[in-house]
Enzyme design. Structure first.
Site, PDB file in Angstrom:
ATOM      1  N   GLU A 142     -10.862  -1.925   3.787  1.00  0.00           N
ATOM      2  CA  GLU A 142      -9.512  -1.701   4.318  1.00  0.00           C
ATOM      3  C   GLU A 142      -9.068  -0.194   3.599  1.00  0.00           C
ATOM      4  OE1 GLU A 142      -6.792  -5.317   4.585  1.00  0.00           O
ATOM      5  OE2 GLU A 142      -7.383  -5.137   2.305  1.00  0.00           O
ATOM      6  N   ASP A 162      -5.832   1.000   9.427  1.00  0.00           N
ATOM      7  CA  ASP A 162      -5.901   2.015   8.049  1.00  0.00           C
ATOM      8  C   ASP A 162      -6.326   3.246   8.411  1.00  0.00           C
ATOM      9  OD1 ASP A 162      -4.760  -0.235   7.272  1.00  0.00           O
ATOM     10  OD2 ASP A 162      -6.336  -0.828   5.954  1.00  0.00           O
ATOM     11  N   PHE A 182       1.332  -0.991   9.944  1.00  0.00           N
ATOM     12  CA  PHE A 182       0.440  -1.090   8.927  1.00  0.00           C
ATOM     13  C   PHE A 182       0.164   0.314   8.474  1.00  0.00           C
ATOM     14  CE2 PHE A 182      -1.525  -5.798   8.913  1.00  0.00           C
ATOM     15  CZ  PHE A 182      -0.080  -6.402   9.068  1.00  0.00           C
ATOM     16  N   ASP A 231       0.986  -1.225   0.161  1.00  0.00           N
ATOM     17  CA  ASP A 231       0.001   0.043   0.009  1.00  0.00           C
ATOM     18  C   ASP A 231       0.725   1.201  -0.071  1.00  0.00           C
ATOM     19  OD1 ASP A 231      -1.617  -2.148   0.899  1.00  0.00           O
ATOM     20  OD2 ASP A 231      -2.381  -1.387   2.549  1.00  0.00           O
ATOM     21  N   GLN A 288       3.789   0.564   2.306  1.00  0.00           N
ATOM     22  CA  GLN A 288       4.432  -0.741   2.978  1.00  0.00           C
ATOM     23  C   GLN A 288       5.470  -1.400   2.569  1.00  0.00           C
ATOM     24  OE1 GLN A 288       1.551  -2.116   5.840  1.00  0.00           O
ATOM     25  NE2 GLN A 288       2.323  -0.159   6.068  1.00  0.00           N
TER      26      GLN A 288
HETATM   27  N1  DQQ Z   1      -2.463  -3.730   3.740  1.00  0.00           N
HETATM   28  C1  DQQ Z   1      -1.885  -3.324   5.199  1.00  0.00           C
HETATM   29  C2  DQQ Z   1      -3.051  -3.218   5.837  1.00  0.00           C
HETATM   30  C3  DQQ Z   1      -4.132  -2.862   4.934  1.00  0.00           C
HETATM   31  C4  DQQ Z   1      -3.771  -3.820   3.884  1.00  0.00           C
HETATM   32  C5  DQQ Z   1      -0.956  -4.154   5.717  1.00  0.00           C
HETATM   33  C6  DQQ Z   1      -4.280  -3.615   2.749  1.00  0.00           C
HETATM   34  O1  DQQ Z   1      -2.798  -2.143   6.923  1.00  0.00           O
HETATM   35  O2  DQQ Z   1      -5.446  -3.167   5.495  1.00  0.00           O
HETATM   36  O3  DQQ Z   1       0.431  -4.416   4.673  1.00  0.00           O
HETATM   37  O4  DQQ Z   1      -3.483  -3.900   1.514  1.00  0.00           O
END
Ligand code: DQQ
Length: 517
Positions: free
Chosen positions: A249, A179, A121, A61, A77
């Site tokens: 998400e 998130d 996250f 993300d 991420q």
């Molecule tokens: N990826 C993150 C989360 C999110 C998800 C974790 C969406 O915070 O919900 O790497 O791709």
């Protein structure tokens, strides 16, 4: 006794010299591995040349995009240990023009024994009284945390009283709690958190605060309704809340012209809802998909220079996990897309004009009737921008072939199908390698009577991003194995179409070595 390198050497029973030699050798091996990996990435023909990528390893993300003090900041991420999801950190890069990037030190890493010990996250960035601030989710259990930095935004300090939200609202049985996005209204802070309810669908929770550290749950900003096609399988053996749409998400909530827009990611897609927002209540009026492909996910917007609303999205891979690990990198950032409000409050999506600075050699023609394949010999390439404007006339399909090898053993087809009113991206013949997935991606596109088809297509090695008539997007990943799979052609089938214009621009790389920076 404290755990120092000296104590360790004394206790281990090994001679100091021998331990130091081993440590030096390990460090040298690591350096050697990194050099070897960089060489491999530089030589990898699948690695995009003008999309943003981390220097190596895994990315998913986009997180906390922010325009601050004359620079664009992008976090993401990131697993720094390999090309697979895990050990979530926040990678960080900076740009002056949204096109060329400079990699910066990691912004966030899990703190041992901290609330984010199992991963930092997704989340957002905002500015509090002149202080750049990040809000993100720590996991197991899911909690919301803050971090701040000085103007340079290089070193981030986690808030010592993290987490600022340590559980979902009491009494609510939610499928997830992550998130966050924070913004200010008058003298209050507001925060959305992605969530949902088993068997019912996704939801966005809304919180309020006066000081960013004490939060009160207000209500759901939006919950799923029958618009979302759900395959409810709450009773399935392995229940996956995201896969069935019971968990939304990465919610993103943004003002757009006189309306507001909520983005959520679920069931592999990014949905948008536009509607009215007042007194902290959102009334949805219109809905749609940001991109028709499940390779585009976790979209996140920010306010750019000149008040433009700019959107990033994560482009997944479409090849086996083994192939990703072997490649040493996985995940690409989409091109930045500018959002605006279209007819009937639909979301209008355009590529940022800054990308034009990458245009190199160029070819164009127009004004011809076509009824079959028209190869374009003048320009070829794996990194191009193509703009096509065509009157459909009585053709069944109108579009393009890209990344076609001279014998057509490898080719990717992009077409508008007039019978189904779908935009189609056919990757079934894109690659001869067994690692790549072979799929047909489609998304609805209803053209009004007499409305020409207008396609803008970006091809960047293994990435294809399609923008159609400012209201349909389709993203694909392709992995041609042949270096001569570089041909481009216009394709018309089932009748004749008039090609009003076709423009092809070679796109220049944003770095000399495919390492982005
Ligand atoms: N990826 C993150 C989360 C999110 C998800 C974790 C969406 O915070 O919900 O790497 O791709």
């Amino acid at each position: 006794m404290s755990f120092t390198r000296r104590n360790f050497i004394m206790q281990s029973g090994l001679g100091a010299a021998s331990i130091l030699t081993r440590m030096r050798r390990a460090a040298a091996e690591k350096r050697g591995d990194q050099d070897a990996l960089q060489k491999q990435l530089t030589a990898d023909p699948q690695r995009p040349q003008y999309h943003f990528l981390p220097p190596a390893n895994w990315m998913n993300d986009p997180n906390g995009p922010l325009f601050w003090k004359g620079s664009y900041h992008l976090f993401y991420q990131h697993n720094p240990n390999g090309a697979y999801w895990g050990d979530m950190h926040w990678g960080h890069a900076r740009s002056k023009d949204l096109v060329h990037w400079e990699h910066l030190r990691m912004a966030l890493a899990p703190t041992p024994r901290g609330p984010d010990k199992d991963g930092c996250f997704s989340g957002s960035a905002f500015v509090n009284d002149g202080v750049p601030t990040l809000v993100y989710t720590g996991v197991f259990p899911e909690v919301q945390c803050l971090a701040t930095s000085d103007d340079a935004m290089i070193r981030w300090k986690k808030f010592e009283c993290n987490p600022v939200l340590d559980a979902p609202p009491a009494g609510l049985q939610v499928t997830g709690f992550r998130d966050p996005t924070i913004w200010k209204e008058a003298d209050s802070w507001l925060m959305t958190v992605g969530s949902g309810f088993k068997g019912q669908g996704g939801a966005v929770l809304l919180y309020g605060s006066k000081d960013l550290t004490h939060w009160t749950y207000l209500h759901t900003l939006l919950t799923a309704s029958p618009f979302e096609e759900k395959t409810h399988a709450a009773h399935a053996v392995r229940y996956d809340a995201v896969a069935v749409g019971d968990m939304w998400e990465c919610p993103d909530f943004l003002p757009l012209a006189q309306k507001h827009c909520l983005l959520v990611s679920t069931q592999g897609r990014v949905y948008y809802f536009t509607g009215s927002y007042s007194h902290q209540k959102f009334q949805r009026e219109s809905a749609g998909l940001v991109d028709g492909s499940d390779l585009y996910y976790a979209a996140k917007s920010f306010l750019g220079q000149g008040g433009r609303r700019i959107l990033w999205g994560w482009l997944r891979e479409a090849r086996t996990e083994a192939a990703q690990r072997q490649a040493g990198w996985a995940g690409v950032m989409s091109l930045p897309r500018v959002l605006s409000l279209g007819p009937e409050d639909s979301l209008q999506i355009d590529p940022i004009p800054e990308l034009r600075m990458l245009r190199g050699k160029h070819f164009e023609f127009g004004g011809s009737e076509v009824s079959s394949l028209l190869p374009i010999e003048e320009i070829r390439g794996g990194t191009v921008e193509i703009r096509l404007k065509a009157e459909l006339r009585d053709a069944r399909q109108v579009g393009l072939k890209v990344r076609q090898s001279p014998d057509a053993a490898e080719e990717t087809t992009i077409a508008y199908d007039t019978a189904t009113q779908n935009l189609v991206l056919d990757t079934r013949r894109s690659s001869l390698t067994p690692d790549a997935s072979r799929r047909v991606y489609t998304t609805p596109l209803k053209l009004r009577a007499g409305e020409p088809l207008e396609l803008t297509i970006f091809v960047d090695c293994s990435v294809v991003e399609i923008f159609a008539n400012r209201r349909a997007n389709l993203t694909g990943r392709i992995y041609p194995s042949r270096l001569d799979a570089n041909g481009i052609g216009v394709i018309v089938s089932g009748g004749r179409s008039r090609i009003n214009s076709i423009e092809i621009h070679e796109m220049l790389p944003i770095s000399q070595d495919r390492l982005t920076t």
